[in-house]
Design a protein around this motif. Sequence first.
Motif, PDB file in Angstrom:
ATOM      1  N   PRO A  20       0.801  -1.235   0.000  1.00  0.00           N
ATOM      2  CA  PRO A  20       0.000   0.000   0.000  1.00  0.00           C
ATOM      3  C   PRO A  20       0.830   1.279   0.000  1.00  0.00           C
ATOM      4  CG  PRO A  20      -0.929  -1.573   1.545  1.00  0.00           C
ATOM      5  CD  PRO A  20       0.380  -2.157   1.064  1.00  0.00           C
ATOM      6  N   ALA A  21       1.980   1.273   0.685  1.00  0.00           N
ATOM      7  CA  ALA A  21       2.793   2.493   0.754  1.00  0.00           C
ATOM      8  C   ALA A  21       3.321   2.915  -0.613  1.00  0.00           C
ATOM      9  CB  ALA A  21       3.947   2.301   1.732  1.00  0.00           C
ATOM     10  N   TYR A  76      -3.236   0.021   4.731  1.00  0.00           N
ATOM     11  CA  TYR A  76      -2.013   0.359   5.459  1.00  0.00           C
ATOM     12  C   TYR A  76      -2.324   0.588   6.934  1.00  0.00           C
ATOM     13  CZ  TYR A  76       2.381   2.621   6.646  1.00  0.00           C
ATOM     14  OH  TYR A  76       3.589   2.943   7.226  1.00  0.00           O
TER      15      TYR A  76
END
Length: 82
Positions: A20-21, A76
């Motif tokens: 996700p980052a 996240y």
Amino acid sequence: MSEPRVAAPVIDPDNKPKGPASYFPSIEKTYGKPMQEWLDLVVERLDGGAKHMEAVAWLKEEHGLGHGHANAIVGYVKNALA
């Protein structure tokens, strides 16, 4: 001000993040807010009892995020809180 429950990662441009980052630089550029603001909003929403897809829908409807970006933020946060 206290430390955030979920801190935004420091992203090294030479070392692309995974998962996700990897969406975070694009989210900041597209929507004009730092990631910490988005993460704090989602922590608050989840603490209020929202489920994953409810938080995703809220980001899309109230803040105009695309599905992938909204889902990345919520994923996240949920992972960090687990």
